[in-house]
Write a protein that holds these residues in place. Structure first.
Motif: not given
Length: 491
Positions: A156-165, A175-189
């Motif tokens: 589930d990471s942003c570094n993942s690669v395609p893999q067969s289903a 994926r859920i991001f915190d955008i309280s700082d729009v210049r640095n969105p944070e991946y949280v869940a």
């Protein structure tokens, strides 16, 4: 940012044809390995057309019937005010858009881009988040951004690669991001969902945010995407603790099965897109072979009120939009999956179009009653992918007016106040990408937000203004947030 300098060169039926230099940024089309076959929102690349079709395209350009390569056309009531080229850090396909305050969040198959649109005539990129996973549908609420992932990944990471289903450990979902700082969105869940998330719809409920996840096309060979997949995943996101987001339920919408499919229409194995109207406790779903109306008075337990089919004209029920008062629903048909030239004379004006339905009755006895079709009237070349796609209301008082993307057909503004006689009242479009090859491009989403139209085109972000007495009243409407699939009450 590239500014728009136009020069009128000749007249068209509905407006002006303008020569534009430097507007078409390089087109990048990403095709991440999908977990499921995708008959909707497809793409084509480098499909050569026949010699006669090439000759027709060149003749149409020469005669001024369509804009040429490197040109744009627009009606006199539409003014292009800005263009930001396709973000270099995200080479994938541009997809949906969400809005919050002075920012636009534009989805991409490789993540999302945050634009500052405080000054619509000079938008600028604030940040880019590289987090591949197609198709990058986005929605925002408060400090949270939800990103759809419909590509089977190694994790589930942003570094993942395609893999067969077909591998049980593969992942796809939201994926859920915190955008309280729009210049640095944070991946949280992240939350894994059955068959991933092609699109998602937010339904607020106090301290919780419910996410209706639309996905489809299961296979017995996919451990996490098994047939019949006859419903939607519902994810609960606690606003104060988004890291505790979890799958709430899988709601079966078609217990007796949806449309079984035929030679021209897709079988229903899930939904493509859902639009909620929380103020009315209603939602409308475009579910491959079916259009549905749902009761969402309990956001955690939506259920179907009515179900309609159009086997004669609709190939793939793609998206839905309510009228301002909720008495109408516009469904779109994405004939050809977004990759075909479906705005030519051979296809006709009732295929790859919009279907307008009235909502009649009360309570659980409400029904969807067909009224008419709308298809943008400007014929396109056989080298242009074109079909009905994502749009939103323009909240004009006393009228039902939409702005809508049509891929290389551009942006169409149309009035469906008279449901049986809808008509285009404005447009903006680019000429074909080439004269001899069917290539994927154009506007994926075109939405009205606080006085301007924003189009997420494969060439980049376009900002348009409409000046028309029929839409002028909409300029007084100001929203602090807009997810088109969570329709606000403009009343």
């Amino acid at each position: 940012m590239t500014s728009l300098h136009t020069t009128r060169v000749r007249r068209r039926r509905l407006g002006t044809l303008a020569a534009v230099s430097g507007l078409l940024a390089a087109l990048f089309v990403a095709t991440p390995a999908s977990a499921t076959p995708d008959p909707g929102d497809g793409s084509v690349s480098g499909e050569e057309v026949s010699g006669s079709e090439r000759a027709e395209v060149r003749a149409a350009i020469a005669d001024g019937e369509i804009p040429g390569v490197g040109e744009i056309a627009h009606s006199e009531n539409i003014t292009p005010v800005a263009h930001v080229p396709h973000a270099s850090g995200l080479p994938g396909t541009n997809s949906d858009i969400a809005f919050q305050g002075r920012y636009a969040f534009a989805g991409n198959y490789d993540g999302f881009v945050v634009y500052d649109i405080r000054r619509p005539e000079s938008p600028r990129i604030v940040s880019q988040v590289l987090c591949p996973g197609g198709q990058g549908d986005v929605a925002v609420s408060g400090d949270l951004l939800i990103l759809a992932v419909d590509s089977s990944r190694s994790d589930d990471s942003c570094n993942s690669v395609p893999q067969s289903a077909s591998i049980a450990e593969s992942w796809e979902g939201i994926r859920i991001f915190d955008i309280s700082d729009v210049r640095n969105p944070e991946y949280v869940a992240a939350v894994e969902t059955s068959c991933g998330s092609h699109t998602q719809t937010l339904v607020p409920d106090g301290r919780n945010l419910y996410v209706y996840v639309s996905s489809y096309s299961p296979s017995a060979s996919f451990p996490d995407c098994q047939p019949p997949h006859d419903g939607i995943s519902v994810v609960r996101v606690p606003r104060g603790a988004p890291e505790r987001a979890e799958l709430s339920s899988f709601e079966t919408l078609f217990p007796e099965g949806g449309f079984p499919g035929d030679d021209s229409g897709s079988a229903t194995t899930g939904c493509h897109d859902i639009t909620a109207y929380p103020a009315l406790d209603l939602a409308a779903g475009a579910c491959m072979g079916d259009g549905i109306l749902m009761d969402i008075s309990d956001p955690a337990r939506p259920y179907v009120i009515d179900q309609v089919q159009d086997a004669e004209h609709f190939a793939f029920w793609h998206s839905a939009t309510f009228s301002q008062d909720g008495s109408k629903v516009v469904f779109t048909d994405e004939l050809g999956g977004g990759g075909g030239p479906m705005c030519n004379p051979e296809t006709g004006d009732e295929f790859g179009a919009d279907g307008i339905y009235h909502v009649t009755g009360r309570g659980d006895n409400r029904q969807l009653v067909f009224q008419g079709y709308y298809k943008m009237p400007r014929e396109q070349a056989d080298t242009e992918n074109c079909v009905a796609h994502n749009g939103s209301l323009i909240p004009a008082r006393g009228r039902d007016i939409m702005v809508q993307a049509w891929y290389q057909g551009g942006v169409s503004v149309w009035d469906f106040t008279d449901s049986s006689n809808p008509r285009e009242i404005g447009y903006f479009e680019r000429g074909p990408l080439t004269e001899d090859v069917l290539s994927f491009g154009g506007s994926w989403s075109a939405y009205y937000y606080n006085g301007y139209i924003y189009s997420n085109d494969q060439a980049g972000l376009d900002v348009l203004r409409i000046d028309d007495r029929r839409t002028d009243s909409a300029e007084r409407v100001r929203l602090s947030e807009l997810n088109v699939q969570t329709q606000p009450s403009y009343r």
